[in-house]
Write an enzyme that holds these catalytic residues in place. Structure first.
Site, mmCIF file in Angstrom:
data_model
loop_
_atom_site.group_PDB
_atom_site.id
_atom_site.type_symbol
_atom_site.label_atom_id
_atom_site.label_comp_id
_atom_site.label_asym_id
_atom_site.label_seq_id
_atom_site.Cartn_x
_atom_site.Cartn_y
_atom_site.Cartn_z
ATOM 1 N N LYS A 206 2.549 49.570 56.748
ATOM 2 C CA LYS A 206 2.639 50.703 55.895
ATOM 3 C C LYS A 206 1.501 51.561 55.889
ATOM 4 C CE LYS A 206 4.150 53.967 53.118
ATOM 5 N NZ LYS A 206 5.143 55.161 53.499
ATOM 6 N N CYS A 260 1.162 60.120 49.691
ATOM 7 C CA CYS A 260 0.949 58.865 50.404
ATOM 8 C C CYS A 260 -0.198 58.994 51.494
ATOM 9 C CB CYS A 260 2.295 58.439 51.522
ATOM 10 S SG CYS A 260 3.651 58.182 50.301
HETATM 11 N N1 LIG Z 1 7.199 59.762 47.328
HETATM 12 C C1 LIG Z 1 7.160 59.365 48.775
HETATM 13 O O1 LIG Z 1 7.577 60.090 49.687
HETATM 14 C C2 LIG Z 1 6.877 57.798 49.040
HETATM 15 C C3 LIG Z 1 7.170 57.480 50.308
HETATM 16 C C4 LIG Z 1 6.786 56.238 50.755
HETATM 17 C C5 LIG Z 1 6.265 55.426 49.847
HETATM 18 N N2 LIG Z 1 6.003 55.721 48.375
HETATM 19 C C6 LIG Z 1 5.212 54.755 47.596
HETATM 20 O O2 LIG Z 1 6.364 54.378 46.531
HETATM 21 C C7 LIG Z 1 5.809 54.369 45.295
HETATM 22 C C8 LIG Z 1 6.627 54.905 44.442
HETATM 23 O O3 LIG Z 1 6.323 56.373 44.611
HETATM 24 P P1 LIG Z 1 6.963 57.785 44.006
HETATM 25 O O4 LIG Z 1 6.795 58.842 44.804
HETATM 26 O O5 LIG Z 1 8.542 57.187 43.601
HETATM 27 O O6 LIG Z 1 6.324 57.758 42.551
HETATM 28 P P2 LIG Z 1 6.919 58.547 41.246
HETATM 29 O O7 LIG Z 1 5.671 58.746 40.668
HETATM 30 O O8 LIG Z 1 7.643 59.766 41.882
HETATM 31 O O9 LIG Z 1 7.969 57.585 40.408
HETATM 32 C C9 LIG Z 1 7.231 56.502 39.975
HETATM 33 C C10 LIG Z 1 8.007 56.310 38.588
HETATM 34 O O10 LIG Z 1 7.651 55.043 38.048
HETATM 35 C C11 LIG Z 1 7.737 54.808 36.573
HETATM 36 N N3 LIG Z 1 6.757 53.952 36.191
HETATM 37 C C12 LIG Z 1 5.606 53.855 35.968
HETATM 38 N N4 LIG Z 1 5.183 52.484 35.609
HETATM 39 C C13 LIG Z 1 6.551 51.715 35.301
HETATM 40 C C14 LIG Z 1 6.961 50.759 34.839
HETATM 41 N N5 LIG Z 1 5.948 49.736 34.491
HETATM 42 N N6 LIG Z 1 8.079 50.304 34.860
HETATM 43 C C15 LIG Z 1 8.963 51.126 35.167
HETATM 44 N N7 LIG Z 1 8.878 52.503 35.598
HETATM 45 C C16 LIG Z 1 7.630 52.752 35.693
HETATM 46 C C17 LIG Z 1 6.968 56.230 36.384
HETATM 47 O O11 LIG Z 1 7.424 56.768 35.191
HETATM 48 C C18 LIG Z 1 7.877 57.147 37.552
HETATM 49 O O12 LIG Z 1 8.743 57.810 36.920
HETATM 50 C C19 LIG Z 1 4.542 54.336 45.377
HETATM 51 O O13 LIG Z 1 3.723 53.237 45.603
HETATM 52 C C20 LIG Z 1 4.152 55.325 46.707
HETATM 53 O O14 LIG Z 1 3.117 55.013 47.430
HETATM 54 C C21 LIG Z 1 6.225 56.932 48.130
#
Ligand SMILES: NC(=O)c1ccc[n+]([C@@H]2O[C@H](COP(=O)([O-])OP(=O)(O)OC[C@H]3O[C@@H](n4cnc5c(N)ncnc54)[C@H](O)[C@@H]3O)[C@@H](O)[C@H]2O)c1
Length: 419
Positions: A206, A260
């Protein structure tokens, strides 16, 4: 199966809804009360096509239960944020908190999948962390009696629901049994191929995917700056170079944003600063491009005493509402901090400005019409569909700066109707 998804953001919510649609009984856990409230009320803003309708249907049918706390489940999915901090190191505190919250409910035979993007070795560390808290879940040889794997997300914002199903997945466990357990779970709903490997390879895969995209964009951005210096149109040049059968240069722009690509390469750098010169150079080039476009916008404004800037687009890429790490937000913020100047923002995908822009007295979110009427300098920062053909709508007294920092005068004469 009972599945508990921790983190209901850009990744976790569509994933939880997809699992619910496939017949799993899903508990969606988030620490943010506003996220839970929005989900319970079915008030889901955002541009992910059909996500709102699907999530509402899953919640009202009881297949997806929003909750502030974890409970027992067969599968735990962690999709919480993994930002980088000032020192350019991964902040794993959200992942650690999520894993800690799972620990009291974990049972032998359960599966933990980390979907969050993490530095190499994190899945193994989280399994050890769980074993420290729950020594009762260790075999006599000290091996976990639960399964743990990493399955990174590769989805494209705007197409998340589609790509969660269609795109190939890489699944890597802390041991072969974990890999198989996780792969068989994903094969239940993924139509793309599910490739199996170990946890470290899946984690690195990744990070490398995003570092590779960052380096490719950095090359395009570097070329675009040289082009402007020599009076060459970068887009035309790249179009011509890409006619070569083995050349594929990406589209340049005002930098790189999102959660990302500007973040994940630092996870690799932090693990080996001396062996990542190329990855670091790419990051610096893409950051420099944002500064460079800002300098070009300021240059366009030189001739105006109290310039009014129109910044078209704040999102980090076209047709989404995601402002995270967006170069456009950085540029707009720096224009606001100039001694003289007013900034009008046009972002069709949000209905109000967020901090830090919302706190600035000389910054306002306005309609496209209002911005075009008032601006001396119009900077196209994100190519949203609403801005197509925008050059033709700019008056002859106004300067237009495109996403590569090319400055042109507007063409519309006074009184001429906008097309
Ligand atoms: N957004 C993208 O396009 C994308 C693509 C690939 C990978 N990722 C990866 O996926 C992961 C999540 O990204 P995202 O964009 O969904 O983040 P985001 O910020 O949109 O959502 C994360 C959620 O997690 C919640 N949270 C935080 N701590 C928590 C806990 N201890 N228990 C439960 N909920 C909790 C937050 O309140 C938030 O709503 C990251 O590691 C990111 O790098 C994101």
């Amino acid at each position: 199966m009972n599945v508990c998804v921790l983190g209901l953001g850009y990744i976790g919510l569509p994933f939880a809804a997809l699992l619910a649609r496939h017949g799993h009984s899903v508990r969606g856990v988030d620490t943010s009360e506003s996220v839970l409230r929005a989900l319970r009320l079915g008030n889901l803003p955002g541009l992910e096509p059909s996500l709102g309708a699907l999530a509402r249907e899953c919640v009202s049918s009881g297949r997806l239960v929003p909750s502030g706390s974890v409970s027992r489940a067969d599968v735990f999915i962690v999709a919480v944020p993994t930002p980088v901090r000032e020192v350019r190191k991964a902040d794993l505190s959200f992942v650690e908190q999520a894993v800690d919250s799972i620990s009291p409910f974990l049972e032998a035979g359960n599966l933990l999948v980390i979907e969050s993007t993490v530095p190499v070795g994190t899945t193994e560390k989280m399994a050890s962390r769980l074993l420290e808290k729950r020594p009762d879940l260790a075999s006599p040889e000290g091996r976990p009696l639960f399964f743990a794997a990493h399955c990174p997300e590769r989805v494209l914002p705007g197409k998340i629901l589609e790509e969660l199903v269609e795109v190939d997945r890489v699944v890597g466990g802390i041991d072969p049994e974990s890999t198989e357990k996780a792969a068989s779970f994903y094969r239940g709903f993924v139509r793309g191929a599910v490739h199996t490997t170990d946890a470290r390879t899946a984690e690195m895969c990744k990070l490398v995917e995003n570092a590779s995209r960052d380096a490719s964009i950095a090359f395009a951005n570097e070329i675009s700056m040289l082009c402007v210096k020599w009076g060459i149109d970068p887009e035309a040049l790249i179009g011509l170079a890409n006619r070569h059968p083995r050349v594929r240069i990406m589209e340049p722009g005002p930098g790189v944003g999102g959660h990302c690509i500007p973040v994940d390469p630092w996870f690799l750098v932090a693990s080996a600063p001396e062996d990542t010169a190329l990855i670091q150079a790419a990051r610096k080039t893409n950051e420099r491009k944002t500064e460079w476009v800002l300098e070009r916008i300021k240059k366009a404004a030189c001739r105006f005493e109290n310039p009014v800037f129109a910044c078209l687009g704040l999102a980090y890429k076209p047709n989404v509402n995601d402002l995270r790490e967006s170069p456009a937000v950085k540029i707009a913020g720096k224009l606001c901090s100039m001694k003289n100047g007013e900034v009008r923002i046009v972002e069709p995908n949000i209905d109000r400005l967020c901090p830090p822009l919302s706190a600035l007295p000389n910054c306002r979110l306005v309609s496209l019409e209002e911005a075009l009427k008032e601006a001396n300098v119009v900077a196209l920062l994100t190519r949203h569909r609403e801005f197509e053909g925008i050059e033709r709508r700019i008056s002859a007294e106004t300067l237009f700066v495109d996403p590569n920092g090319i400055i042109r005068a507007g063409t519309r004469k006074a009184g001429e109707a906008t097309p």
